[in-house]
Design a protein around this motif. Structure first.
Motif, PDB file in Angstrom:
ATOM      1  N   ASP A  56       0.823  -1.211   0.000  1.00 36.42           N
ATOM      2  CA  ASP A  56       0.000   0.000   0.000  1.00 36.42           C
ATOM      3  C   ASP A  56       0.857   1.261   0.000  1.00 36.42           C
ATOM      4  N   VAL A  57       1.960   1.246   0.743  1.00 37.69           N
ATOM      5  CA  VAL A  57       2.867   2.400   0.751  1.00 37.69           C
ATOM      6  C   VAL A  57       3.446   2.602  -0.645  1.00 37.69           C
ATOM      7  N   ALA A  58       3.910   1.523  -1.268  1.00 41.54           N
ATOM      8  CA  ALA A  58       4.464   1.632  -2.626  1.00 41.54           C
ATOM      9  C   ALA A  58       3.396   2.127  -3.607  1.00 41.54           C
ATOM     10  N   ALA A  59       2.165   1.653  -3.461  1.00 39.76           N
ATOM     11  CA  ALA A  59       1.083   2.104  -4.336  1.00 39.76           C
ATOM     12  C   ALA A  59       0.792   3.588  -4.124  1.00 39.76           C
ATOM     13  N   SER A  60       0.828   4.047  -2.891  1.00 40.62           N
ATOM     14  CA  SER A  60       0.620   5.468  -2.610  1.00 40.62           C
ATOM     15  C   SER A  60       1.719   6.311  -3.234  1.00 40.62           C
ATOM     16  N   LEU A  61       2.952   5.818  -3.139  1.00 41.11           N
ATOM     17  CA  LEU A  61       4.068   6.545  -3.752  1.00 41.11           C
ATOM     18  C   LEU A  61       3.878   6.618  -5.265  1.00 41.11           C
ATOM     19  N   ARG A  62       3.502   5.493  -5.864  1.00 42.36           N
ATOM     20  CA  ARG A  62       3.251   5.486  -7.316  1.00 42.36           C
ATOM     21  C   ARG A  62       2.121   6.445  -7.690  1.00 42.36           C
ATOM     22  N   ALA A  63       1.066   6.451  -6.890  1.00 37.60           N
ATOM     23  CA  ALA A  63      -0.071   7.348  -7.157  1.00 37.60           C
ATOM     24  C   ALA A  63       0.340   8.818  -7.058  1.00 37.60           C
ATOM     25  N   ALA A  64       1.380   9.083  -6.271  1.00 30.60           N
ATOM     26  CA  ALA A  64       1.899  10.450  -6.140  1.00 30.60           C
ATOM     27  C   ALA A  64       2.879  10.793  -7.258  1.00 30.60           C
ATOM     28  N   GLY A  65       3.058   9.850  -8.186  1.00 28.96           N
ATOM     29  CA  GLY A  65       3.932  10.103  -9.334  1.00 28.96           C
ATOM     30  C   GLY A  65       5.360   9.633  -9.167  1.00 28.96           C
ATOM     31  N   VAL A  66       5.642   8.903  -8.097  1.00 30.21           N
ATOM     32  CA  VAL A  66       7.001   8.419  -7.853  1.00 30.21           C
ATOM     33  C   VAL A  66       7.332   7.291  -8.822  1.00 30.21           C
ATOM     34  N   THR A  67       8.476   7.419  -9.487  1.00 32.73           N
ATOM     35  CA  THR A  67       8.989   6.367 -10.373  1.00 32.73           C
ATOM     36  C   THR A  67      10.370   5.900  -9.918  1.00 32.73           C
ATOM     37  N   ASP A  68      10.863   6.462  -8.849  1.00 34.10           N
ATOM     38  CA  ASP A  68      12.183   6.164  -8.282  1.00 34.10           C
ATOM     39  C   ASP A  68      12.154   4.767  -7.647  1.00 34.10           C
ATOM     40  N   ASP A  69      12.796   3.796  -8.306  1.00 29.67           N
ATOM     41  CA  ASP A  69      12.760   2.408  -7.817  1.00 29.67           C
ATOM     42  C   ASP A  69      13.340   2.256  -6.408  1.00 29.67           C
ATOM     43  N   GLU A  70      14.353   3.036  -6.065  1.00 34.96           N
ATOM     44  CA  GLU A  70      14.936   2.925  -4.724  1.00 34.96           C
ATOM     45  C   GLU A  70      13.936   3.366  -3.657  1.00 34.96           C
ATOM     46  N   LEU A  71      13.211   4.427  -3.925  1.00 37.05           N
ATOM     47  CA  LEU A  71      12.195   4.899  -2.990  1.00 37.05           C
ATOM     48  C   LEU A  71      11.030   3.915  -2.919  1.00 37.05           C
ATOM     49  N   ALA A 139      22.516   1.421  -0.991  1.00 39.45           N
ATOM     50  CA  ALA A 139      22.773   2.203   0.222  1.00 39.45           C
ATOM     51  C   ALA A 139      21.689   3.277   0.396  1.00 39.45           C
ATOM     52  N   ARG A 140      21.271   3.885  -0.695  1.00 40.32           N
ATOM     53  CA  ARG A 140      20.237   4.921  -0.604  1.00 40.32           C
ATOM     54  C   ARG A 140      18.917   4.336  -0.109  1.00 40.32           C
ATOM     55  N   THR A 141      18.517   3.206  -0.648  1.00 46.47           N
ATOM     56  CA  THR A 141      17.280   2.562  -0.186  1.00 46.47           C
ATOM     57  C   THR A 141      17.373   2.247   1.296  1.00 46.47           C
ATOM     58  N   THR A 142      18.499   1.712   1.724  1.00 42.21           N
ATOM     59  CA  THR A 142      18.626   1.347   3.139  1.00 42.21           C
ATOM     60  C   THR A 142      18.612   2.583   4.031  1.00 42.21           C
ATOM     61  N   GLU A 143      19.170   3.693   3.574  1.00 41.42           N
ATOM     62  CA  GLU A 143      19.140   4.918   4.380  1.00 41.42           C
ATOM     63  C   GLU A 143      17.733   5.514   4.425  1.00 41.42           C
ATOM     64  N   LEU A 144      16.984   5.411   3.344  1.00 40.71           N
ATOM     65  CA  LEU A 144      15.584   5.838   3.374  1.00 40.71           C
ATOM     66  C   LEU A 144      14.813   5.016   4.410  1.00 40.71           C
ATOM     67  N   ALA A 155      13.206  15.413   0.127  1.00 42.80           N
ATOM     68  CA  ALA A 155      12.079  15.132  -0.768  1.00 42.80           C
ATOM     69  C   ALA A 155      11.643  13.676  -0.679  1.00 42.80           C
ATOM     70  N   ALA A 156      12.525  12.761  -1.022  1.00 45.18           N
ATOM     71  CA  ALA A 156      12.157  11.335  -1.065  1.00 45.18           C
ATOM     72  C   ALA A 156      11.819  10.805   0.322  1.00 45.18           C
ATOM     73  N   GLY A 157      12.609  11.156   1.308  1.00 45.93           N
ATOM     74  CA  GLY A 157      12.357  10.676   2.664  1.00 45.93           C
ATOM     75  C   GLY A 157      11.017  11.139   3.202  1.00 45.93           C
ATOM     76  N   GLU A 158      10.682  12.380   2.906  1.00 43.48           N
ATOM     77  CA  GLU A 158       9.387  12.902   3.368  1.00 43.48           C
ATOM     78  C   GLU A 158       8.233  12.233   2.634  1.00 43.48           C
ATOM     79  N   LEU A 159       8.402  11.950   1.342  1.00 47.72           N
ATOM     80  CA  LEU A 159       7.369  11.209   0.612  1.00 47.72           C
ATOM     81  C   LEU A 159       7.146   9.841   1.244  1.00 47.72           C
ATOM     82  N   LEU A 160       8.229   9.156   1.613  1.00 42.51           N
ATOM     83  CA  LEU A 160       8.118   7.851   2.258  1.00 42.51           C
ATOM     84  C   LEU A 160       7.406   7.977   3.603  1.00 42.51           C
ATOM     85  N   ARG A 161       7.803   8.954   4.414  1.00 45.18           N
ATOM     86  CA  ARG A 161       7.202   9.134   5.725  1.00 45.18           C
ATOM     87  C   ARG A 161       5.694   9.392   5.590  1.00 45.18           C
ATOM     88  N   LEU A 162       5.317  10.255   4.670  1.00 47.34           N
ATOM     89  CA  LEU A 162       3.895  10.580   4.500  1.00 47.34           C
ATOM     90  C   LEU A 162       3.105   9.380   3.971  1.00 47.34           C
TER      91      LEU A 162
END
Length: 167
Positions: A56-71, A139-144, A155-162
């Motif tokens: 569901d989190v990944a789907a929400s990110l996609r719905a927000a226009g995220v295409t960044d595979d690491e995020l 490393a970026r994915t793990t830090e997120l 930007a990316a971290g806040e999108l993940l948190r939200l």
């Protein structure tokens, strides 16, 4: 009473979602082309409620226009360290601790089987990041994942948190 980010409505929704969580075979099958075998094993090792939440989190990110595979991968796996053994009751105790203070978690540690689960809930972001790194995530994915509650990447971290909070 409680932390400024605590929401009873959100916690009730999470509780219901936890009890009703399901992952359809087609959803699991769609991951095969995206995840490595080690990442897929990490996903499969999660509690069904955490698998559902990650989807569901990944789907929400996609719905927000995220295409960044690491995020997107961070969204999918950010709770992997909670594991299948952290059931709903320790999660309720943890949430009540967020609302009413750490004394609730201290008391809950006295319930047989809760101490380890509460430790996993407390440490899950760091543990999830380590597990994701071991499964071949960047490393970026793990830090997120590691900084999911207090993002370092604005930007990316806040999108993940939200997205995490919304699901």
């Amino acid at each position: 009473m409680g932390s400024p980010t605590f929401s009873w409505a959100s916690k009730v929704r999470q509780f219901r979602s936890h009890l009703r969580a399901r992952v359809r075979p087609s959803e699991r099958a769609a991951l095969v082309g995206w995840l490595t075998p080690a990442q897929l094993a990490l996903f499969d090792g999660m509690h069904v409620a955490d698998r559902r939440h990650g989807l569901d989190v990944a789907a929400s990110l996609r719905a927000a226009g995220v295409t960044d595979d690491e995020l997107l991968l961070a969204g999918l796996l950010h709770d992997c360290a909670k594991g299948p053994g952290v059931g709903v009751l320790p999660r309720v105790a943890w949430s009540l601790g967020e609302a009413w203070g750490p004394w609730v978690v201290t008391v809950a540690r006295g319930v047989p089987g809760f101490s380890g689960a509460l430790n996993r809930l407390r440490d899950h972001a760091d543990l999830s990041a380590r597990m994701a790194l071991e499964a071949g995530c960047s490393a970026r994915t793990t830090e997120l994942i590691r900084h999911q509650a207090a993002p370092l990447e604005p930007a990316a971290g806040e999108l993940l948190r939200l997205a995490d909070e919304a699901n």
